[in-house]
Motif scaffolding. Structure first.
Motif, PDB file in Angstrom:
ATOM      1  N   THR A  81      84.113  16.992 103.731  1.00 60.42           N
ATOM      2  CA  THR A  81      85.192  16.637 104.641  1.00 60.42           C
ATOM      3  C   THR A  81      85.697  15.219 104.362  1.00 60.42           C
ATOM      4  O   THR A  81      85.083  14.468 103.603  1.00 60.42           O
ATOM      5  CB  THR A  81      84.704  16.715 106.100  1.00 60.42           C
ATOM      6  OG1 THR A  81      83.683  15.719 106.289  1.00 60.42           O
ATOM      7  CG2 THR A  81      84.162  18.100 106.436  1.00 60.42           C
ATOM      8  N   TYR A  83      85.507  12.873 106.411  1.00 56.57           N
ATOM      9  CA  TYR A  83      84.410  12.024 106.896  1.00 56.57           C
ATOM     10  C   TYR A  83      83.371  11.800 105.798  1.00 56.57           C
ATOM     11  O   TYR A  83      82.943  10.674 105.567  1.00 56.57           O
ATOM     12  CB  TYR A  83      83.773  12.681 108.126  1.00 56.57           C
ATOM     13  CG  TYR A  83      82.540  11.987 108.628  1.00 56.57           C
ATOM     14  CD1 TYR A  83      82.638  10.860 109.439  1.00 56.57           C
ATOM     15  CD2 TYR A  83      81.279  12.457 108.300  1.00 56.57           C
ATOM     16  CE1 TYR A  83      81.510  10.214 109.897  1.00 56.57           C
ATOM     17  CE2 TYR A  83      80.139  11.812 108.762  1.00 56.57           C
ATOM     18  CZ  TYR A  83      80.255  10.699 109.565  1.00 56.57           C
ATOM     19  OH  TYR A  83      79.131  10.056 110.007  1.00 56.57           O
ATOM     20  N   ASN A 101      80.849   9.959 118.611  1.00 59.03           N
ATOM     21  CA  ASN A 101      80.984  11.402 118.732  1.00 59.03           C
ATOM     22  C   ASN A 101      81.813  11.699 119.965  1.00 59.03           C
ATOM     23  O   ASN A 101      81.667  11.043 120.993  1.00 59.03           O
ATOM     24  CB  ASN A 101      79.616  12.079 118.849  1.00 59.03           C
ATOM     25  CG  ASN A 101      78.843  12.019 117.555  1.00 59.03           C
ATOM     26  OD1 ASN A 101      79.359  12.396 116.511  1.00 59.03           O
ATOM     27  ND2 ASN A 101      77.618  11.545 117.606  1.00 59.03           N
ATOM     28  N   GLY A 105      85.023  15.874 117.817  1.00 54.79           N
ATOM     29  CA  GLY A 105      84.306  15.650 116.565  1.00 54.79           C
ATOM     30  C   GLY A 105      84.014  14.174 116.391  1.00 54.79           C
ATOM     31  O   GLY A 105      84.065  13.389 117.340  1.00 54.79           O
ATOM     32  N   LYS A 106      83.724  13.791 115.168  1.00 52.90           N
ATOM     33  CA  LYS A 106      83.389  12.393 114.881  1.00 52.90           C
ATOM     34  C   LYS A 106      84.664  11.545 114.850  1.00 52.90           C
ATOM     35  O   LYS A 106      85.694  11.960 114.335  1.00 52.90           O
ATOM     36  CB  LYS A 106      82.657  12.284 113.553  1.00 52.90           C
ATOM     37  CG  LYS A 106      81.278  12.923 113.592  1.00 52.90           C
ATOM     38  CD  LYS A 106      80.473  12.564 112.378  1.00 52.90           C
ATOM     39  CE  LYS A 106      79.155  13.278 112.350  1.00 52.90           C
ATOM     40  NZ  LYS A 106      78.246  12.965 113.407  1.00 52.90           N
ATOM     41  N   VAL A 136      92.993  17.826 113.222  1.00 50.50           N
ATOM     42  CA  VAL A 136      91.554  17.948 113.474  1.00 50.50           C
ATOM     43  C   VAL A 136      90.878  16.619 113.165  1.00 50.50           C
ATOM     44  O   VAL A 136      91.433  15.768 112.475  1.00 50.50           O
ATOM     45  CB  VAL A 136      90.908  19.073 112.621  1.00 50.50           C
ATOM     46  CG1 VAL A 136      91.460  20.435 113.013  1.00 50.50           C
ATOM     47  CG2 VAL A 136      91.092  18.828 111.138  1.00 50.50           C
ATOM     48  N   SER A 137      89.669  16.453 113.672  1.00 48.43           N
ATOM     49  CA  SER A 137      88.914  15.227 113.401  1.00 48.43           C
ATOM     50  C   SER A 137      88.534  15.167 111.925  1.00 48.43           C
ATOM     51  O   SER A 137      88.520  16.186 111.230  1.00 48.43           O
ATOM     52  CB  SER A 137      87.665  15.168 114.282  1.00 48.43           C
ATOM     53  OG  SER A 137      86.792  16.225 113.960  1.00 48.43           O
ATOM     54  N   ASP A 139      85.802  14.893 110.471  1.00 43.63           N
ATOM     55  CA  ASP A 139      84.633  15.664 110.048  1.00 43.63           C
ATOM     56  C   ASP A 139      84.902  17.168 110.042  1.00 43.63           C
ATOM     57  O   ASP A 139      84.024  17.949 109.700  1.00 43.63           O
ATOM     58  CB  ASP A 139      83.407  15.336 110.904  1.00 43.63           C
ATOM     59  CG  ASP A 139      83.550  15.750 112.353  1.00 43.63           C
ATOM     60  OD1 ASP A 139      84.664  15.686 112.892  1.00 43.63           O
ATOM     61  OD2 ASP A 139      82.529  16.115 112.970  1.00 43.63           O
ATOM     62  N   SER A 140      86.126  17.553 110.368  1.00 48.08           N
ATOM     63  CA  SER A 140      86.517  18.966 110.335  1.00 48.08           C
ATOM     64  C   SER A 140      87.538  19.272 109.249  1.00 48.08           C
ATOM     65  O   SER A 140      87.864  20.427 109.022  1.00 48.08           O
ATOM     66  CB  SER A 140      87.099  19.391 111.686  1.00 48.08           C
ATOM     67  OG  SER A 140      86.117  19.313 112.687  1.00 48.08           O
TER      68      SER A 140
END
Length: 159
Positions: A81, A83, A101, A105-106, A136-137, A139-140
Motif C-alpha cells: 500500500t 502506507y 489509527n 484506517g491509518k 481511502v486511507s 493503508d488501503s
C-alpha cells in the motif's frame, strides 16, 4: 536389429516425453513481478509561506526547500500500500513518522517532527497518488508499479 529398434524407440519416446533441443528444461520467465517500484515525496512547502503560524521550536524540522523526501524511489512487495511505501522510504532515510489509527484506517499525523496542528488548527498531512486524491486511507490504497506517492502538509484547508 531388434536391439537397434528398441534403442531407437526409446530415444523417440525420450524426445517426445521430455522435449528436444537445448534449453528445453529452462524455467519460463514470468510476466508478473513480485515487487512494485514507486516514488515517494513528502513535502511541507506550505509551511514556508506560513512560518509565523508554525509551533515554536519546530522551525528546524522544516527543510529549506520544503522537501523531506523528493521523488525517492522505493521497491516494495507486490500488493503493498501507499502506507507501506512511505514507511519503507522513511525507514531507509531515518525519518521519524507518527501514526494514528482511526475508523477509516491509518493516518500519518507527522513526518520529521512536523505534526498535524503544528501550523494551525486545520493543518495536517494529505496524500495523493499520481496527483489524484484517493478516497481511502493510505493503508488501503494498493500500489501499481510506477506510481507516484506524495504526502503534503497543508496549513489550512482554505488554501
Amino acid at each position: 536389429m531388434k536391439k537397434f529398434t528398441v534403442i531407437l524407440l526409446s530415444l523417440v519416446f525420450c524426445f517426445a516425453f521430455f522435449g528436444c533441443g537445448a534449453g528445453s528444461n529452462t524455467k519460463q520467465n514470468s510476466s508478473t513481478s513480485s515487487t512494485v517500484t514507486c516514488t515517494v515525496t513528502v513535502e511541507c512547502k506550505s509551511i514556508l509561506s506560513d512560518m509565523n503560524s508554525l509551533k515554536a521550536g519546530h522551525e528546524d524540522y522544516v527543510p529549506a526547500d520544503g522537501y523531506i523526501l523528493n521523488g525517492y524511489s522505493v521497491t516494495v512487495p507486490d500488493g503493498s500500500t501507499a502506507y507501506d511505501a512511505v514507511m519503507s522510504a522513511c525507514d531507509e532515510r531515518n525519518i521519524p513518522v507518527n501514526i494514528s489509527n482511526s475508523s477509516f484506517g491509518k493516518y500519518i499525523s507527522g513526518f520529521n517532527n512536523i505534526d498535524e496542528k503544528d501550523c494551525g488548527n486545520q493543518s495536517g498531512w494529505t496524500y495523493t497518488i499520481n496527483g489524484e486524491s484517493p478516497s481511502v486511507s493510505c493503508d488501503s490504497y494498493t500500489l501499481s508499479d510506477g506510481d507516484s506517492v506524495e504526502f503534503s502538509y497543508i496549513c489550512s484547508y482554505d488554501n
